[in-house]
Design a protein around this motif. Structure first.
Motif, PDB file in Angstrom:
ATOM      1  N   UNK A 150      -3.915 -34.881  39.438  1.00 42.09           N
ATOM      2  CA  UNK A 150      -5.174 -34.691  38.715  1.00 42.09           C
ATOM      3  C   UNK A 150      -6.086 -33.656  39.363  1.00 42.09           C
ATOM      4  N   UNK A 151      -5.602 -33.007  40.411  1.00 45.39           N
ATOM      5  CA  UNK A 151      -6.392 -31.925  41.000  1.00 45.39           C
ATOM      6  C   UNK A 151      -6.240 -30.630  40.204  1.00 45.39           C
ATOM      7  N   UNK A 152      -5.402 -30.643  39.172  1.00 46.10           N
ATOM      8  CA  UNK A 152      -5.242 -29.480  38.289  1.00 46.10           C
ATOM      9  C   UNK A 152      -6.559 -29.218  37.557  1.00 46.10           C
ATOM     10  N   UNK A 153      -7.052 -27.976  37.628  1.00 43.61           N
ATOM     11  CA  UNK A 153      -8.306 -27.627  36.959  1.00 43.61           C
ATOM     12  C   UNK A 153      -8.101 -26.656  35.802  1.00 43.61           C
ATOM     13  N   UNK A 154      -6.932 -26.048  35.717  1.00 39.04           N
ATOM     14  CA  UNK A 154      -6.547 -25.237  34.554  1.00 39.04           C
ATOM     15  C   UNK A 154      -5.137 -25.662  34.156  1.00 39.04           C
ATOM     16  N   UNK A 155      -4.994 -26.066  32.897  1.00 40.18           N
ATOM     17  CA  UNK A 155      -3.712 -26.609  32.456  1.00 40.18           C
ATOM     18  C   UNK A 155      -2.721 -25.507  32.106  1.00 40.18           C
ATOM     19  N   UNK A 227      -6.274 -36.975  29.118  1.00 35.88           N
ATOM     20  CA  UNK A 227      -5.856 -37.758  30.283  1.00 35.88           C
ATOM     21  C   UNK A 227      -6.343 -37.091  31.568  1.00 35.88           C
ATOM     22  N   UNK A 228      -6.459 -35.750  31.537  1.00 36.20           N
ATOM     23  CA  UNK A 228      -6.896 -34.988  32.705  1.00 36.20           C
ATOM     24  C   UNK A 228      -8.397 -34.712  32.702  1.00 36.20           C
ATOM     25  N   UNK A 267      -9.986 -32.677  36.025  1.00 36.67           N
ATOM     26  CA  UNK A 267      -9.976 -33.121  37.413  1.00 36.67           C
ATOM     27  C   UNK A 267     -10.543 -34.513  37.584  1.00 36.67           C
ATOM     28  N   UNK A 268     -11.359 -34.691  38.603  1.00 41.93           N
ATOM     29  CA  UNK A 268     -11.996 -35.974  38.899  1.00 41.93           C
ATOM     30  C   UNK A 268     -13.237 -35.685  39.728  1.00 41.93           C
ATOM     31  N   UNK A 269     -14.097 -36.669  39.886  1.00 45.06           N
ATOM     32  CA  UNK A 269     -15.300 -36.473  40.689  1.00 45.06           C
ATOM     33  C   UNK A 269     -14.921 -36.070  42.114  1.00 45.06           C
ATOM     34  N   UNK A 270     -15.407 -34.930  42.546  1.00 48.34           N
ATOM     35  CA  UNK A 270     -15.109 -34.443  43.883  1.00 48.34           C
ATOM     36  C   UNK A 270     -13.887 -33.557  43.961  1.00 48.34           C
TER      37      UNK A 270
END
Length: 291
Positions: A150-155, A227-228, A267-270
């Protein structure tokens, strides 16, 4: 112990030879070149029909994800997984032997039509994966490993295979007993794996695909981008857990597609502070636990 040592040595020797043959001798049952071919085909579709038109062809972390792709499917098995899993299976069978159990097969499917065998394997394996995927989000210790994905920021297609090697162990361990209780052939596993890889590449690709009415059966990029999503519905650990099939999310109430979501933050928080290199990412969960 001597038996297990021989298993480890044979696993390394056998898998090394297998990997060399995979690379050197392309064939229709050669997973290495299937992975290369599928990746190039989906990447070409991304370049010709991009959903996010301002996203570069070599998007953020493109090469990192490319390395993950080959590490997780080939190098990890060479380094550790094959040897460890072979020993674990032998030890498990030895344990069952103490109780006089020599065969785990509870449902014999070899007499079924090939299409029925394939369908059962596909559905059972995908349902197990859906449940494991939920646990990766729900259990804090597992989530630390799943953060890598989930650290992917561009799919893009290769984001499909950016995941921590521990996920392979968790998924395969959860699948072993249920699938071992059903008699499947290696050809069936190969076909399911190729199909799942193709759908997984497409789910993460920079493509606008829904499959029309089949969206209630098959996962797709518009569903999977949520989902991401960096921001999840309040009180939710995650949504749209399906890997290949979307039907489980619709059946169990975890489907969530408020709109197409083409440009939503991922992504996710942080995530901005999450490690950026391969080595830092794969050691992150272990370092975090030790602190």
């Amino acid at each position: 112990m001597e038996k297990y040592g021989k298993i480890i040595i044979d696993a390394y020797y056998g898998y090394f030879n297998y990997l060399v043959d995979e690379i050197m001798y392309p064939s229709w049952t050669n997973y290495f070149w299937w992975l290369v071919g599928l990746s190039l085909a989906v990447w070409l579709l991304e370049l010709l029909f991009p959903w996010r038109k301002d996203q570069p062809a070599l998007r953020k972390d493109f090469w990192l994800d490319g390395f993950y792709m080959f590490f997780n499917f080939f190098l990890f098995s060479l380094i550790a997984y094959n040897a460890i899993s072979n020993v674990a299976v032998e030890a498990f069978n030895d344990f069952l032997g103490l109780f006089g159990i020599t065969n785990l097969v509870a449902l014999e499917v070899s007499s079924w039509p090939r299409w029925a065998q394939f369908a059962l394997l596909f559905v059972v394996a995908d349902f197990i994966q859906w449940n494991v995927h939920r646990l990766l989000h729900r259990v804090p210790a597992l989530w630390e490993f799943h953060k890598v994905h989930h650290s992917v920021e561009q799919m893009g297609f290769a984001a499909h295979l950016r995941f921590h090697w521990m996920e392979t162990i968790v998924y395969k361990s959860a699948q072993y007993i249920p699938l071992a209780m059903i008699g499947f052939g290696l050809t069936d596993f190969f076909l399911v794996h190729i199909f799942a890889t193709a759908i997984g590449h497409l789910n993460h690709a920079n493509l606008r695909i829904t499959y029309g009415p089949l969206k209630y059966l098959l996962n797709n990029p518009i569903m999977h981008i949520w989902h991401h999503a960096k921001t999840l519905p309040k009180g939710s650990y995650g949504v749209n857990y399906g890997l290949t099939l979307s039907i489980w999310d619709y059946l169990f109430g975890t489907a969530y597609i408020p709109h197409e979501g083409r440009d939503i933050p991922l992504g996710f928080d942080g995530v901005e502070k999450f490690p950026k290199t391969f080595w830092e990412q794969v050691t992150y969960p272990l370092r975090k636990k030790s602190t």
